[in-house]
Structure formats: structure tokens, C-alpha cells
Scaffold this active site. Structure first.
Site, PDB file in Angstrom:
ATOM      1  CE  LYS A   1       7.878  -0.639 -10.360  1.00 40.57           C
ATOM      2  NZ  LYS A   1       8.080  -1.264 -11.718  1.00 40.57           N
TER       3      LYS A   1
ATOM      4  CD1 TRP B   1      -2.424  -4.613  -4.867  1.00 41.93           C
ATOM      5  CD2 TRP B   1      -1.736  -6.195  -2.715  1.00 41.93           C
ATOM      6  NE1 TRP B   1      -2.038  -5.928  -5.368  1.00 41.93           N
ATOM      7  CE2 TRP B   1      -1.562  -6.937  -3.758  1.00 41.93           C
ATOM      8  CE3 TRP B   1      -1.095  -6.430  -1.850  1.00 41.93           C
ATOM      9  CZ2 TRP B   1      -1.474  -8.083  -4.532  1.00 41.93           C
ATOM     10  CZ3 TRP B   1      -1.189  -7.953  -2.521  1.00 41.93           C
ATOM     11  CH2 TRP B   1      -0.725  -8.561  -2.878  1.00 41.93           C
TER      12      TRP B   1
ATOM     13  NE  ARG C   1       4.047   1.716  -1.670  1.00 42.68           N
ATOM     14  CZ  ARG C   1       4.661   0.840  -1.623  1.00 42.68           C
ATOM     15  NH1 ARG C   1       6.503   1.338  -2.312  1.00 42.68           N
ATOM     16  NH2 ARG C   1       5.426   0.134  -0.802  1.00 42.68           N
TER      17      ARG C   1
ATOM     18  CB  CYS D   1      -1.137  -0.119   1.458  1.00 36.69           C
ATOM     19  SG  CYS D   1      -1.393  -1.328   1.463  1.00 36.69           S
TER      20      CYS D   1
ATOM     21  CG  HIS E   1      10.512 -33.402 -23.374  1.00 31.03           C
ATOM     22  ND1 HIS E   1      10.311 -35.312 -23.392  1.00 31.03           N
ATOM     23  CD2 HIS E   1      11.857 -33.444 -23.765  1.00 31.03           C
ATOM     24  CE1 HIS E   1      11.249 -35.411 -24.578  1.00 31.03           C
ATOM     25  NE2 HIS E   1      12.202 -34.922 -24.653  1.00 31.03           N
TER      26      HIS E   1
END
Length: 610
Positions: A605, A74, A27, A2, A506
Site C-alpha cells: 500500500k 514486503w 503494507r 513493511c 501512429h
């Protein structure tokens, strides 16, 4: 992850807080809020969603006052919602607090407070701190904060105000970034420099276990135990325009175009042109004897920086002839790594505040390893804690999707690899000189690659509607494929995977169907023929292939549908060029899908929590 801001002074706090949050919205942007003191009351405005939602709310009902704190979130504890938004307050609205980090023992503290009759209204760990401060308040904000943090475990950067002492603000830091800005008759706090640069260039960078007591006229630094700290302020040399978009539509595009300059800045003053040598002796204090005694190198990083580390493995093993292991930082300390006093641990972090990378750094030091950091932020936690620091000079990187930080890290790795090779004598002088000449050409070559922006835009617009896209490459091209795939995923939300081309048979070849886009990198001359064979395998399954090759390569066009030719350089240096078209692809694909390029969903970020 944050962002927090705070202001105390003679000016109206609200516009300063809002403008600071705009610089920090990278952020986190799940919610935003501010708290401002006026006439014995702390007024609070906060809302879920982008900062623009908060601005609309404030426009209808402004807050007035000269002391305030703000936050852009965030989400970690609790979903994005109005109640979970910061700032948080206690029940009587005595304290307001903003927090970046995680309080690991919040549940234990919460249960204690509930038993005392406290009612909680959010799902967050942060609300616990506000109620704890109210419970412990002894008439002195500073000692109350010290008692509160003594009970808290985890990571935190805190900005705290209370209505009984409106002449001060307290900031505390443990493992999450926090700075204090020094002004005339005003002072500030923030998570990062861009939030303050229009107001001041003089800052204190708080270390772990430190706090600041801030009035409009003075800042006192001390430990959380009350021991006074004397420190000289750090002077920021960035100009304010550096942190703005400079006419570009998005920070990400601006930062892609800034890469040639970032290359030049990172190279500057590190090459002895007269003797064709790399000179890092003014920055790295490892003695020649210590460098010669190294028997292995560990590179530890997260995300994009981890991908730079994968390139670093190839570079260092080729140039220095020392075995290199590359680890994701979040796993490193949990695998009980084998470290001796002859191990060099390299940590890479753009912000210098990445929580997992910091934890790995400290684990390595506990085991007596020397730690060398590559970071973009002077004065960051990584830069302060590492034994050796090699700064990149990319300038501030605002977009969540990292571009110029990655390529600047590559430049730093090339310089470091050559420097170690010189000292260990693993490369002839002519080889070193050849590499340096090629490295000096990279900025101009990167400039030339930006001319492919319209081509990448056209490709992105044609294929942005696909929900699956694949990258293939071998050797260094595979390392770059991983970064290209990550860029596409994080901002366009296209499901994208990068595979070593030799592994297609594979199992992964089963995913290739008619028309599926495949980005194939073929820049490594020693395995070029094998890579072309792998491209033919996906073409045989009707994939649509965009090839990334070298100028002058006439064969690749025969095996793919479209070609982007990067300027020819030495094989080890191609990642600094081949990644640029992939960055542009991701950018234009995100635009074509209508996404917010600079603020991808669920991401922030700087990852300052584990």
C-alpha cells in the site's frame, strides 16, 4: 513498505501483535513473524507467506510474554523466505529487531562484522542491524541503539528489544513511518494508526532522527543523539469501524462505495455558500500577493496520485491560466528541475509517507520553492514537512489499489484551482459559482454511478479471460484512462494499456485485433467528434468497445457495443465520475480471475522506500 508493531505492558503480547499485523498486512504480505520475551529468552516465530501461515504455526506452539515485536514484510533485500522474514536476531539471540526501510550501507557493515567472525543466515539488510547491536552493546540498550544508527545510512523504522532489559522497547525512525501508542500500563509501536486504534487514540508521531524509549508506564522521546523532546500526543478521531470492511467482501469495494461520503467530507467547511466562493484561507497561508506572483506550478506524485496530478494540470491551467508541469516523483529531483521563487510545487500522496514524493518535496524546498501538499493523513511526513497542506478527508484507505484517495485528491484539486482563480481574478464570479454548484452535486452523482456495479460485473466476467485490454481517451479522458488501466493491471494482472486516442494511427492501432476489448471514454464535449472518429477506427478493426459517455448522449451508442452513461457535469469535473465504473471493472475482473483483490502480488500500500 513493511508493517511493524510492538507491545509492552501487562497483557499477553502475542494476540496484540497478531491483531496489529492483520491491520497492517496491506503494507506487505510476503512473510510475517513475531518475537516475544519471556523468562530471560526471546522466542521467535516467523514464516514465509501470508499472516495466516504464522497464525497456524503459533496455534500449535503459542508464545507467552508481555513484551514483543511483530512484522509483515514486503521484500526488498532478499526473496521471500523463512530466513529472510522478520524479526531478525543476532547469533546469541540477545537482540530482536523489526525494520521497515532500506539500509543503504549494509554491505559495508556486513563485511566488517564478517571479519569479526559473525555468521549471517539471511540475504537481508536488516539482519545486519541485529548483529551490529550485539557488537556495540555496552550494557545500555538506548546508547547502543544510538551508536548503531550513527553507523547506518538509508531509511528505517525500527522496533528493538533485548533480553537483558526486558522492561523496555526502543523505536527509531528515519524516513519510514513510525508511531507510538499511549495506553494505561501499556504502550505500543506501529507503522500506521489502524494497528493501534482498538487499544488507544493517543499517539506520538516520530519525526526523522527521533527515537522513543518505551516502558509499560512511560514513553520518553529523544533525538538519536540523546536530546530530550517534549511533545503533546496526537489524538486520533477515527472510530474503529471506519478501518473495518463494514460488511463488504473486500476493502477495495468498501472504499469504492465510500467515495460519495469522501467527496462530502473533503468539501466540508471549504465553501462559502453565501458568497459562492472557495475559502481555504484557514488552511493555506500563501498571501494573495504570493499567489498572484506565481508563474508556474509543478505537480509531483507517484502512481495513482500522479494520475490525479495529470487531471490537476488540466484543471489548474484552465482555471488559473498558469503553466503546470506534472512529474513522476522518482524522476523529479534527478532532472535538475527549473525552479524559482515564483514556482509552487504541489506534492500529492495518500499516505503522506511516499519516499520518492518526500524526496521531491525536500529537493524543491532546497531550491527555495514553496511546497503545497495534498494528503490524506494529518501528521504524516509530507503534511509535517510541506509549507502548505490541503488535507483530503477520505478516511483510512486499506486496499492496496487506491480508489477513494484518488477521487478525494481530485476534489481537493478542484477546490484549490478555484481558490487560486478567485485570488488571481482569472475567472468571473458567475463561472466560480457555476463550478461550485456542479461540485456540490458530485457526491449524489457518484452515488448514482454505483448502480452500474452489476453492469461492470457482467462486462468484467465476459472479458476477464482476455490477456490484453486497451483504454483510449482524449484530453481529460486520457488522464482518466491511465488510472483505469493502472487499476486493472494492479489487481487483475491483465495486460492493459491506455493510449491517447489521437495517437492510434501512429502505431498503436497495430495492437487492435478481432474481439479485443477497448474501453473508450468520450466525455469531453470540445473534442467529442474527434473521439468518436477514433472509436470508429478501432471498431473498423473489430474491437469490442465499451463506451463511457455522458447521460443524454445518443450518438455514442451508435459507435460502440455497450455504453455506461455518467451523470452530466462540467467537462473539468467528469474525472471524478468517469473513473468509478473503471474502478468497478478492475474489481470485478480481479474477482473473476480468482485474485486476492486487497493484496495484489508484488505490491504494497505505502511505498516508503525508493
Amino acid at each position: 513498505m513493511c508493517g511493524i508493531v510492538g507491545y509492552i505492558g501487562n497483557r499477553d503480547a502475542q494476540p496484540i501483535l497478531i491483531n496489529g499485523l492483520k491491520k497492517l498486512e496491506y503494507r506487505g504480505y510476503d512473510s510475517a513473524g513475531i518475537a516475544v520475551y519471556e523468562n530471560g529468552v526471546i522466542d521467535l516465530k516467523k514464516t514465509v507467506g501470508r499472516l495466516s501461515n504464522l497464525e497456524e504455526q503459533i496455534e500449535k506452539s503459542p508464545l507467552h510474554g508481555h513484551l514483543g515485536i511483530g512484522h509483515t514484510r514486503w521484500a526488498t533485500h532478499g526473496r521471500p523466505s523463512d530466513h529472510n522474514s522478520h524479526p531478525h536476531m543476532d547469533e546469541k539471540h540477545q537482540f530482536a529487531i523489526v525494520h521497515n526501510g532500506i539500509i543503504e550501507n549494509f554491505q559495508e557493515i556486513k563485511e566488517e562484522l564478517i571479519n569479526k567472525g559473525v555468521t549471517f543466515i539471511s540475504e537481508t539488510d536488516t539482519e545486519v542491524i541485529a548483529h551490529l547491536l550485539a557488537d556495540l552493546y555496552d550494557g545500555d540498550l538506548v546508547t547502543t541503539v544510538q551508536k548503531a544508527v550513527a553507523k547506518m545510512e538509508g531509511a528505517y523504522a525500527l522496533g528493538i528489544i533485548n533480553k537483558y532489559e526486558p522492561d523496555k522497547m526502543v523505536a527509531v525512525r528515519l524516513s519510514s513511518p513510525l508511531i507510538v501508542g499511549l495506553g494505561e500500563n501499556e504502550n505500543f509501536i506501529a507503522s500506521d494508526i489502524p494497528a493501534l486504534i482498538e487499544h488507544t487514540r493517543d499517539i506520538y508521531i516520530l519525526n526523522d532522527g527521533e527515537m522513543a524509549v518505551i516502558t509499560k508506564d512511560k514513553v520518553e522521546l529523544m533525538t538519536t543523539k540523546g536530546e530530550v523532546i517534549e511533545r503533546t500526543p496526537f489524538r486520533v478521531e477515527w472510530d474503529i469501524e471506519t478501518a473495518e470492511k463494514d460488511g463488504f467482501d473486500h476493502y477495495m469495494l468498501k472504499e469504492i462505495y465510500e467515495q460519495p461520503r469522501a467527496y462530502r467530507e473533503t468539501l466540508q467547511n471549504r465553501i462559502d455558500h453565501e458568497n459562492n466562493k472557495v475559502d481555504l484561507s484557514k488552511e493555506i497561508s500563501l498571501t494573495p500577493e504570493e499567489i498572484r506572483s506565481l508563474d508556474k506550478i509543478h505537480i509531483v506524485a507517484c502512481g495513482t496520485a500522479y494520475h490525479a496530478g495529470l487531471v490537476g494540470k488540466y484543471v489548474i491551467e484552465n482555471l488559473v491560466r498558469v503553466p503546470v508541469e506534472v512529474d513522476v516523483a522518482s524522476e523529479y529531483r534527478y532532472r535538475n528541475p527549473i525552479i524559482t521563487d515564483k514556482t509552487l510545487v504541489m506534492v500529492i500522496s495518500q499516505s503522506g509517507e511516499t519516499a520518492d514524493t518526500l524526496a521531491a518535496l525536500r529537493e524543491a524546498q532546497k531550491r527555495d520553492a514553496k511546497v503545497l501538499a495534498i494528503t490524506n493523513v494529518n501528521g504524516s511526513s509530507v503534511a509535517r514537512d510541506a509549507d502548505e497542506v490541503l488535507l483530503t478527508h477520505a478516511g483510512p484507505e486499506i486496499a492496496v489499489a487506491s480508489t477513494k484517495a484518488y477521487t478525494s485528491q481530485l476534489i481537493a484539486i478542484y477546490l484549490l484551482g478555484l481558490y487560486l482563480a478567485q485570488i488571481r481574478g482569472t475567472q468571473e464570479d458567475t463561472v466560480i459559482a457555476n463550478y461550485l454548484q456542479a461540485i456540490k452535486e458530485l457526491p449524489a452523482q457518484a452515488d448514482k454511478l454505483l448502480e452500474f456495479a452489476p453492469t461492470m460485473k457482467q462486462f468484467a466476467e465476459r472479458y476477464a479471460h482476455y490477456e490484453d485490454l486497451f483504454f483510449i481517451g482524449r484530453s481529460l479522458d486520457y488522464a482518466v484512462s491511465l488510472e483505469g488501466s493502472l487499476k486493472l493491471k494492479e489487481i487483475s494482472y491483465v495486460h492493459s494499456e491506455a493510449y491517447p486516442a489521437g495517437e492510434l494511427k501512429h502505431g498503436t492501432l497495430a495492437l487492435i485485433t478481432d474481439g479485443v476489448p477497448v474501453i473508450a471514454l468520450a466525455t469531453q464535449e470540445d473534442i467529442y467528434d474527434k473521439m468518436v472518429s477514433n472509436i470508429k477506427e478501432v471498431k473498423a478493426r473489430d474491437a469490442y468497445v465499451l463506451g463511457i459517455g455522458l447521460e443524454g448522449d445518443q450518438e455514442l451508442a451508435k459507435s460502440v457495443d455497450e455504453v455506461i452513461a455518467i451523470p452530466k457535469t462540467l467537462p473539468l469535473l467528469t474525472p471524478a465520475l468517469s473513473v468509478i465504473p473503471l474502478q468497478l471493472l478492475a474489481y470485478y475482473a480481479a474477482l473473476a480471475r480468482g485474485n486476492d483483490v486487497d493484496k495484489p502480488r508484488n505490491l504494497a500500500k505505502s511505498v516508503t522506500v525508493e
